[in-house]
Design a protein around this motif. Structure first.
Motif, short mmCIF file in Angstrom:
data_model
loop_
_atom_site.label_atom_id
_atom_site.label_comp_id
_atom_site.label_asym_id
_atom_site.label_seq_id
_atom_site.Cartn_x
_atom_site.Cartn_y
_atom_site.Cartn_z
N SER A 1 0.84 -1.21 -0.02
CA SER A 1 -0.14 -0.11 0.15
C SER A 1 0.87 1.20 -0.05
O SER A 1 0.43 2.43 -0.84
N GLN A 2 2.29 1.19 0.71
CA GLN A 2 2.91 2.28 0.83
C GLN A 2 3.47 2.87 -0.75
O GLN A 2 3.69 3.93 -1.05
N LEU A 3 3.43 1.86 -1.74
CA LEU A 3 3.79 2.11 -3.06
C LEU A 3 2.70 2.43 -3.94
O LEU A 3 2.63 3.28 -4.86
N LYS A 4 1.44 1.99 -3.58
CA LYS A 4 0.48 2.07 -4.58
C LYS A 4 -0.40 3.26 -4.23
O LYS A 4 -0.98 3.87 -5.01
N SER A 5 -0.21 3.89 -3.02
CA SER A 5 -1.00 5.15 -2.73
C SER A 5 -0.24 5.77 -1.66
O SER A 5 0.79 5.51 -1.17
N GLY A 6 -0.65 6.95 -1.24
CA GLY A 6 0.06 7.87 -0.38
C GLY A 6 0.94 9.01 -1.17
O GLY A 6 0.75 9.21 -2.25
N PRO A 7 1.98 9.61 -0.48
CA PRO A 7 2.71 10.73 -1.10
C PRO A 7 3.78 10.40 -1.71
O PRO A 7 4.44 11.17 -2.42
N GLY B 1 5.58 -0.36 -9.75
CA GLY B 1 5.79 -1.55 -9.09
C GLY B 1 7.15 -2.17 -8.82
O GLY B 1 7.68 -3.14 -8.33
N ALA B 2 8.26 -1.18 -9.29
CA ALA B 2 9.65 -1.59 -9.30
C ALA B 2 10.35 -1.18 -8.25
O ALA B 2 9.93 -0.15 -7.68
N GLU B 3 11.52 -1.86 -7.66
CA GLU B 3 12.06 -1.48 -6.73
C GLU B 3 13.50 -0.73 -7.47
O GLU B 3 14.02 -1.15 -8.47
N VAL B 4 14.01 0.25 -6.86
CA VAL B 4 15.39 0.75 -7.49
C VAL B 4 16.36 0.47 -6.48
O VAL B 4 16.42 0.59 -5.45
N THR B 5 17.34 -0.28 -7.06
CA THR B 5 18.27 -1.22 -6.39
C THR B 5 19.61 -1.14 -7.12
O THR B 5 19.43 -1.34 -8.37
N GLY B 6 20.84 -1.22 -6.52
CA GLY B 6 22.07 -1.45 -7.13
C GLY B 6 22.47 -0.25 -7.93
O GLY B 6 21.66 0.27 -8.63
N ILE B 7 23.74 0.10 -7.48
CA ILE B 7 24.33 1.57 -8.18
C ILE B 7 26.05 1.00 -8.24
O ILE B 7 26.44 0.75 -7.38
N THR B 8 26.56 1.68 -9.30
CA THR B 8 27.86 1.64 -9.65
C THR B 8 28.22 2.65 -10.83
O THR B 8 27.40 3.13 -11.55
N ALA B 9 29.32 3.03 -10.79
CA ALA B 9 29.77 4.12 -11.84
C ALA B 9 30.93 3.73 -12.44
O ALA B 9 31.93 3.00 -11.82
N PRO C 1 9.68 -4.68 -12.08
CA PRO C 1 8.76 -4.05 -12.55
C PRO C 1 7.20 -4.43 -12.83
O PRO C 1 7.38 -5.59 -13.05
N GLY C 2 6.22 -3.92 -12.29
CA GLY C 2 4.98 -4.74 -12.35
C GLY C 2 5.10 -5.78 -11.72
O GLY C 2 4.50 -6.69 -11.97
N GLU C 3 5.51 -5.71 -10.11
CA GLU C 3 5.58 -6.65 -9.34
C GLU C 3 4.33 -7.24 -9.01
O GLU C 3 3.35 -6.51 -8.67
N GLY C 4 4.03 -8.47 -9.06
CA GLY C 4 2.73 -9.17 -8.90
C GLY C 4 2.15 -9.65 -10.22
O GLY C 4 1.02 -10.06 -10.16
N SER C 5 2.57 -9.19 -11.33
CA SER C 5 2.01 -9.29 -12.65
C SER C 5 1.94 -10.85 -12.94
O SER C 5 2.58 -11.60 -12.49
N THR C 6 0.84 -11.20 -13.80
CA THR C 6 0.90 -12.70 -13.96
C THR C 6 0.69 -12.60 -15.67
O THR C 6 0.48 -11.33 -16.35
N PRO C 7 0.89 -13.67 -16.28
CA PRO C 7 0.68 -13.75 -18.07
C PRO C 7 -0.37 -13.06 -18.37
O PRO C 7 -1.46 -13.64 -18.11
N GLY C 8 -0.55 -12.19 -19.15
CA GLY C 8 -1.51 -11.42 -19.76
C GLY C 8 -2.21 -10.28 -18.69
O GLY C 8 -3.06 -9.71 -19.50
N ASN C 9 -1.75 -10.50 -17.87
CA ASN C 9 -2.02 -9.25 -16.82
C ASN C 9 -1.00 -8.61 -16.20
O ASN C 9 -0.58 -8.70 -14.97
#
Length: 664
Positions: A574-580, A605-613, A627-635
Motif C-alpha cells: 500500500s505504501q507504493l500504491k497510494s500515499g505521498p 511496481g519496481a524497486e530501485v536498487t544497485g548502483i555503480t559508476a 517492474p510490475g511486481e505481482g504481474s501474471t501472464p497477460g495481466n
C-alpha cells in the motif's frame, strides 16, 4: 528487498521474523537517549537523535559530527540538478539534461550460443543459463585493467546480482503445479538458473553508447554452480551433505541481494533471504534452521520434484546420517560468496568467517597497507543485527587475496543510549563471549559452529535489535559508516521521539569508529535521516523533508567519489500504491550541507536498487528490479521496459549527461 507478501509458494517475500531474543531494540535505545537529553534541555531533545549537529553530550555521534564540520565547503553546487517530482509514471524519470537508457534486461544473451530472449518467455533452462538472470540487484563495474591498478572507464566488466524470480513471469503461462507439487523439470531448472550472478563484458562507444561484447569472460553463476567453502566452518559436521560428505563444497548461490568488492579486484555477492528456498518436515528443527526461519513449505517447492539436484532443497532428516540426506544443505547458504570476474574458470568461494545470516551486502572501511581489513554487513530481517569483520592478518597490496576473509574476528553491534557503541566479539575464545554463553546456558563446539549459528551467537552477546539493516556505505573522505534501516512492522512500542508503531518509513544511521584503523571495539553513532512524509520526517539538518525529497523505506546506499550519498528506496504494498511517495526512487544527499534531492523515479511496481559508476563518473549504472511486481501472464501492471502488451523485465539503466560530462 521489502514486500508485504508472506513466504508462500511463488511468493517473493522476506523471511518471517525469527529473533525471539530479549535483546534491546534500537528504538528503545533512541527513546532512552532522548529521555536523557530531555532531562538536560527540552529544546535540544527533538533534534539530538535526528542527526543535527549539537554540542557536547547531546550530540549522539559527536566524533562524527566534528568530522563533518571539517569538510571544506566548496562554492560550487554539489547537487547541480533539479529535483525530480514524485510520480507514478510507468517509466524512468531523471532531471533535465540527463538520459536514462535500458541495458541488459533479464534474458539478454551473454554466453554459449547466445540464445535470444523470446517475448513469450518460452526460453529453456539451458537458454537461461546463458542469459542475464531475473531481478537485477547489487552490482559493480570493474575497469578492464583493474587487475593492474587501472581505471579505464570505457571498457570493463559489469557484475550483476539476481535476487529472486517472479515464477509467473518466468514461464509462458506461469509454473506448472499439481496438488502443490512441481512436475516439470525444465521449469524448475530454469528458475534455479535465473538466480545468481551475471558477469558481462561491456564497452562504451565514441558516442557514449554501451554494448555487450562477445567475450570468454562473460558467464553466469547460478543456483546450481559448484562452489568451495572456506574459513572456520569449512569441513564442519554441520555442513556435510550427500553432495559433499567432507563439508567443503556446495551447489549454487541464491537470493543474491547487495554486494561488495575487494581491494584485490574480486566481487562479493551476498546471500540474503535464502531460508525460504528450503523445507523440512521434521517436527523439531535444530537451532541452525529454526533461528533462520526454515519451515515445512518452501517458496518455490523445488524440493517436491524428483532428482538429487532438487531434493537437496528438502532438509528433512531422511537417512541415518548427514551423508544420506540434505538436512545440512541450508547450512551451506547464508554466506558471502567471492567471485573472480576476470577468470571464468575460477570456482566461487563461500567465506564463512564473515558469518551466516541474511546478508544484505558488504562494505569495507578505508583500506590501508599494513593494517587489518575491516568490513561491515547487515542482516536484512526485522529485529536483526549489524556486523563487523576484522581480519587477523594485515592487508598487503598486490599480495593479499581472499584468504584475508578466512581468518579474523566477527563482531556484532550494540548501540548505547548515550551515542556510544560497542562491537561485541563472536569468538569462542573471547572471555566475554564465553561468559555470555555460560549465562545463557548455550554452548558451541567450536568457532565453526558459532559462525553457522551467527544469529544465535549475536543474541547471546547482547547485540541491539535493528529495524531491518540493509545496505551500508562508507564515506570516502572521513570513513564514517552509513546504514539504511528500511522499516520494521514488528515494532509495537513508541514514545514522543519515535511515534511510529510500527515503523513504516525507516531511517539512516551512521557511526564513526574511535580507532584510527577501524579495528577497535568502540564507536560513536547518530541518526542521519528519518524517512517519511512531510511532518513525520527529518533531514540531516533536523528539518522536515519536503516535496523534493520525501521518501520511505530507504534501502540501497552508495557514496560517489566526491562524498555524495545516493539513497535508493524499496517501498512495497500500500505504501507504493497510494500515499505521498509515488514510485520507488533514488535521491542524492550531501553530508556536508544536508541538502537532499530526488534524482530518479522508477517505473510502476519496481524497486530501485544497485548502483555503480565508471571511474570517470560519466556513466552511472542503476538497477530496476521487478517492474510490475505481482504481474501474471497477460495481466501486466507495468509495460517497462519493452512497451505495451509485453511482460515487464528487470534491467539495468545507464544514466549519463547529454553533454557527455561528469554526472555532477
Amino acid at each position: 528487498m521489502s514486500t508485504d507478501n508472506d513466504n508462500i509458494l511463488f511468493g517473493n517475500g522476506d523471511e518471517l521474523p525469527s529473533n525471539r531474543s530479549g535483546n534491546t531494540h534500537i528504538q528503545d535505545v533512541i527513546n532512552l537517549g532522548r529521555r536523557q537529553v530531555l532531562a538536560g534541555g527540552a529544546s535540544l531533545g527533538a533534534l539530538a537523535f535526528l542527526g543535527a549537529t549539537l554540542p557536547g553530550a547531546v550530540q549522539a555521534a559527536g566524533q562524527s559530527a566534528e568530522r563533518l564540520k571539517d569538510f571544506p565547503l566548496k562554492r560550487r553546487n554539489r547537487l547541480p540538478f533539479s529535483a525530480v517530482p514524485v510520480t507514478r509514471h510507468d517509466g524512468i524519470s531523471v532531471p533535465p539534461g540527463y538520459t536514462a537508457t535500458t541495458f541488459i534486461p533479464w534474458g539478454t544473451p551473454i554466453s554459449g550460443r547466445y540464445p535470444a530472449y523470446l517475448e513469450d518467455a518460452s526460453n529453456s533452462a539451458e537458454d537461461q543459463a546463458h542469459q542475464t538472470g531475473m531481478h537485477h540487484d547489487g552490482m559493480h563495474f570493474f575497469p578492464i585493467n583493474a587487475k593492474y591498478g587501472g581505471h579505464q572507464s570505457d571498457h570493463g566488466l559489469l557484475v550483476v546480482n539476481h535476487e529472486y524470480i517472479d515464477a509467473p513471469l518466468l514461464h509462458p503461462n506461469g509454473p506448472t503445479v499439481v496438488d502443490g507439487k512441481r512436475t516439470v523439470v525444465d521449469e524448475v531448472r530454469k528458475e534455479i538458473n535465473a538466480h545468481g550472478v551475471s558477469v558481462v563484458e561491456i564497452r562504451r562507444g565514441v558516442r557514449g553508447d554501451w554494448s555487450v561484447l562477445p567475450s570468454a569472460r562473460n558467464r553466469r553463476i547460478t543456483g546450481a554452480t559448484p562452489m568451495r567453502i572456506e574459513g572456520p566452518a569449512k569441513g564442519h559436521a554441520l555442513l556435510r551433505t550427500r553432495y559433499s560428505p567432507s563439508g567443503t563444497s556446495t551447489r549454487g548461490t541464491l537470493n543474491n541481494c547487495a554486494n561488495g568488492f575487494t581491494p584485490w579486484g574480486t566481487y562479493l555477492t551476498c546471500e540474503e533471504n535464502w531460508a525460504g528456498y528450503f523445507a523440512s518436515q521434521d517436527s523439531e528443527l535444530p537451532r541452525e534452521l529454526s533461528r533462520y526461519g526454515v519451515r515445512d513449505t518452501s517458496r518455490y517447492a523445488w524440493e517436491t520434484i524428483a532428482g538429487d539436484e532438487f531434493q537437496r532443497f528438502d532438509a528433512t532428516r531422511r537417512g541415518t546420517d548427514t551423508q544420506s540426506d540434505y538436512r545440512n544443505e541450508p547450512n551451506t547458504f547464508g554466506w558471502i560468496v567471492e567471485i573472480d570476474p576476470f577468470d571464468p574458470d575460477a570456482m566461487p568461494v563461500k567465506r564463512t568467517a564473515l558469518g551466516r545470516f541474511a546478508h544484505e551486502g558488504l562494505v569495507f572501511a578505508p583500506v590501508k597497507p599494513g593494517r587489518p581489513l575491516v568490513c561491515y554487513s547487515g542482516d536484512d530481517s526485522q529485529n536483526e543485527y549489524i556486523y563487523k569483520y576484522v581480519s587477523r592478518d594485515r592487508y598487503r597490496p598486490l599480495r593479499s587475496d581472499g584468504r584475508l576473509l578466512d581468518a579474523g574476528t566477527l563482531y556484532v553491534a550494540r548501540f548505547n543510549a548515550d551515542g556510544s557503541g560497542d562491537w561485541l566479539a563472536l569468538d569462542i575464545d573471547d572471555p566475554a563471549f564465553q561468559q555470555a554463553c555460560a549465562a545463557a546456558g548455550v554452548s558451541f563446539a567450536d568457532q565453526g559452529e558459532v559462525l553457522i549459528n551467527t544469529r544465535l551467537a549475536a543474541d547471546i552477546a547482547g547485540a541491539t535489535r535493528m529495524d531491518r539493516p540493509e545496505w551500508g556505505a562508507v564515506h570516502p573522505d572521513n570513513g564514517d559508516v552509513y546504514f539504511t534501516l528500511t522499516n520494521n512492522s514488528a515494532r509495537s512500542e513508541a514514545d514522543a521521539a519515535n511515534p511510529r508503531a510500527p515503523n513504516p518509513y525507516g531511517h539512516i544511521i551512521r557511526w564513526s569508529e574511535e580507532s584510527r584503523d577501524y579495528a577497535g571495539t568502540r564507536f560513536r553513532w547518530n541518526i542521519y535521516l528519518m524517512a517519511g512524509p512531510q511532518g513525520d520526517s527529518r533531514t540531516p539538518k533536523g528539518r522536515t523533508l519536503d516535496d523534493s525529497n520525501i521518501l520511505a523505506s530507504p534501502d540501497g546506499l552508495w557514496f560517489d567519489d566526491e562524498g555524495r550519498l545516493w539513497i535508493q528506496t524499496d517501498m512495497s504494498g500500500s505504501q507504493l500504491k497510494s500515499g505521498p511517495f509515488g514510485n520507488n526512487q533514488m535521491l542524492v544527499s550531501d553530508p556536508r550541507t544536508g541538502e537532499t534531492k530526488r534524482f530518479l523515479v522508477g517505473p510502476l511496481g519496481a524497486e530501485v536498487t544497485g548502483i555503480t559508476a565508471t571511474p570517470d563518473f560519466r556513466t552511472l549504472f542503476v538497477n530496476i528490479q521487478h517492474p510490475g511486481e505481482g504481474s501474471t501472464p497477460g495481466n501486466y501492471s507495468s509495460s517497462w521496459p519493452d512497451g505495451p502488451g509485453l511482460r515487464p523485465r528487470s534491467a539495468t539503466v545507464i544514466i549519463s549527461r547529454k553533454d557527455g560530462k561528469r554526472l555532477m
